[in-house]
Write an enzyme that holds these catalytic residues in place. Structure first.
Site, PDB file in Angstrom:
ATOM      1  N   LYS A  71      -6.295 -14.179  -5.907  1.00  0.00           N
ATOM      2  CA  LYS A  71      -5.164 -13.297  -6.176  1.00  0.00           C
ATOM      3  C   LYS A  71      -3.929 -14.175  -6.319  1.00  0.00           C
ATOM      4  O   LYS A  71      -3.675 -15.046  -5.480  1.00  0.00           O
ATOM      5  CB  LYS A  71      -4.990 -12.306  -5.032  1.00  0.00           C
ATOM      6  N   ARG A 114      -5.402  -0.961  -1.466  1.00  0.00           N
ATOM      7  CA  ARG A 114      -6.292  -1.561  -0.475  1.00  0.00           C
ATOM      8  C   ARG A 114      -5.577  -1.813   0.843  1.00  0.00           C
ATOM      9  O   ARG A 114      -6.198  -1.802   1.912  1.00  0.00           O
ATOM     10  CB  ARG A 114      -6.946  -2.833  -1.013  1.00  0.00           C
ATOM     11  N   GLN A 142       4.303   1.704  -0.285  1.00  0.00           N
ATOM     12  CA  GLN A 142       3.264   1.679   0.737  1.00  0.00           C
ATOM     13  C   GLN A 142       3.260   2.956   1.564  1.00  0.00           C
ATOM     14  O   GLN A 142       2.214   3.384   2.060  1.00  0.00           O
ATOM     15  CB  GLN A 142       3.438   0.454   1.641  1.00  0.00           C
ATOM     16  N   GLY A 223       4.480  -3.983   7.323  1.00  0.00           N
ATOM     17  CA  GLY A 223       5.556  -4.374   6.416  1.00  0.00           C
ATOM     18  C   GLY A 223       5.831  -5.853   6.322  1.00  0.00           C
ATOM     19  O   GLY A 223       6.095  -6.383   5.246  1.00  0.00           O
TER      20      GLY A 223
END
Length: 317
Positions: A71, A114, A142, A223
């Site tokens: 990634k 995910r 989120q 976070g």
């Protein structure tokens, strides 16, 4: 069987083809595999590109004879929304037989879904079975994905939403009204009422203090994804049964834990387990109804790769 050309899964494709139940299942399997030692990943590397600009790479392999790749994302501050960051990039997937690249997937959308799926997996493993009040701290992307994922693992009767901008909190509550959402005007009071808390902010200072929690609360720390910004204080870290997605990653980049450790409040042994170890039954998760449990999410390369591999294999059928 594989495609003759590189498969491209853009953001819209990911949103339309990656269901939350499927993602929860895929991420749970990936967490178990990481803790079982059947997957491999290196610690994330980050290259600073100036104030509010970072390039990060996360390589991994799902197994010796399974998919592998990386990634690669840019983490840039949003010039239109101070304090917010965008994670843009790709997940590049290789097949294991000839080592050919087979798929390129939008990393931002995979990360959004995910991450929430991983939180759902951890909540299912660590929260009390009778948890009925969920508190979402934050109002960004989120928050939305967590509001879709968490109700799949617990039957919440109340969902509280807190944000620094009350208007954004109200808009989010209206968007998810079918969940029985309420705006929480007072974060301390909401914390004291919550059974499950998800911190999904970009705050550089604690927004929740340990003294606010009631016994039996489960907290997902999501976070902060690197050293520096913290969402909760060291009291909360010390009082909780601390479970990480990856022990190596937590020792390297779990900001709240590192601050508490550097202050001499906890040691490395305070990380009692990886969530995969709990899922495999190797380490106990919640030990009693009054225990405070913590899950620290930093993100696995193998989570992203497992999701990309699921999308790729599903596209072949």
């Amino acid at each position: 069987m594989k495609r003759e050309q590189l498969a491209i899964f853009d953001g819209q494709y990911v949103r339309e083809h990656l269901s939350y139940p499927d993602c929860i299942r895929v991420v749970r399997d990936a967490m178990e595999a990481l803790s079982a030692g059947t997957t491999r990943q290196l610690l994330r590397t980050m290259i600073p590109l100036g104030s509010g600009r970072t390039f990060a790479q996360m390589p991994g392999a799902l197994g010796e004879r399974d998919m592998f790749g990386a990634k690669m994302i840019s983490v840039f501050a949003d010039p239109h929304s101070p304090g917010l960051r965008r994670h843009r990039g790709v997940v590049l997937l290789f097949e294991p037989d000839q080592g050919e690249p087979v798929a390129l997937a939008d990393a931002e959308e995979i990360t959004h879904i995910r991450t929430a799926a991983a939180t759902a997996v951890a909540t299912d493993a660590l929260a009390r079975e009778d948890a009925r009040t969920l508190l979402i701290v934050g109002t960004g992307g989120q928050a939305r994905t967590h509001l879709r994922a968490l109700p799949l693992v617990r039957s919440f009767e109340r969902v509280l939403i807190w944000g620094r901008a009350p208007g954004k909190a109200r808009a989010l509550a209206d968007e998810f009204a079918e969940l029985g959402t309420e705006v929480a005007p007072d974060l301390r009071a909401a914390t004291a009422e919550a059974d499950v808390i998800c911190t999904l902010t970009t705050s550089s200072e604690p927004v929740i203090l340990g003294e606010w929690l009631r016994p039996g609360t489960h907290v997902n720390l999501v976070g902060s994804s690197g050293p520096g910004p913290v969402e909760v204080d060291s009291t909360l870290v010390a009082m909780g049964r601390y479970v990480a997605d990856s022990r190596a990653s937590a020792l390297d980049a779990a900001a709240e834990f590192l601050v508490a450790r550097d202050a001499g409040i906890v040691g490395d042994e305070h990380i009692v387990a990886e969530i995969g170890e709990v899922l495999l039954g190797r380490v106990a998760g919640r030990q009693n109804a009054d225990e405070i449990t913590l899950y620290k999410s930093l993100g696995h390369a193998v989570q992203d790769l497992a999701v990309a591999a699921h999308l790729y294999r599903s596209s072949l059928s």
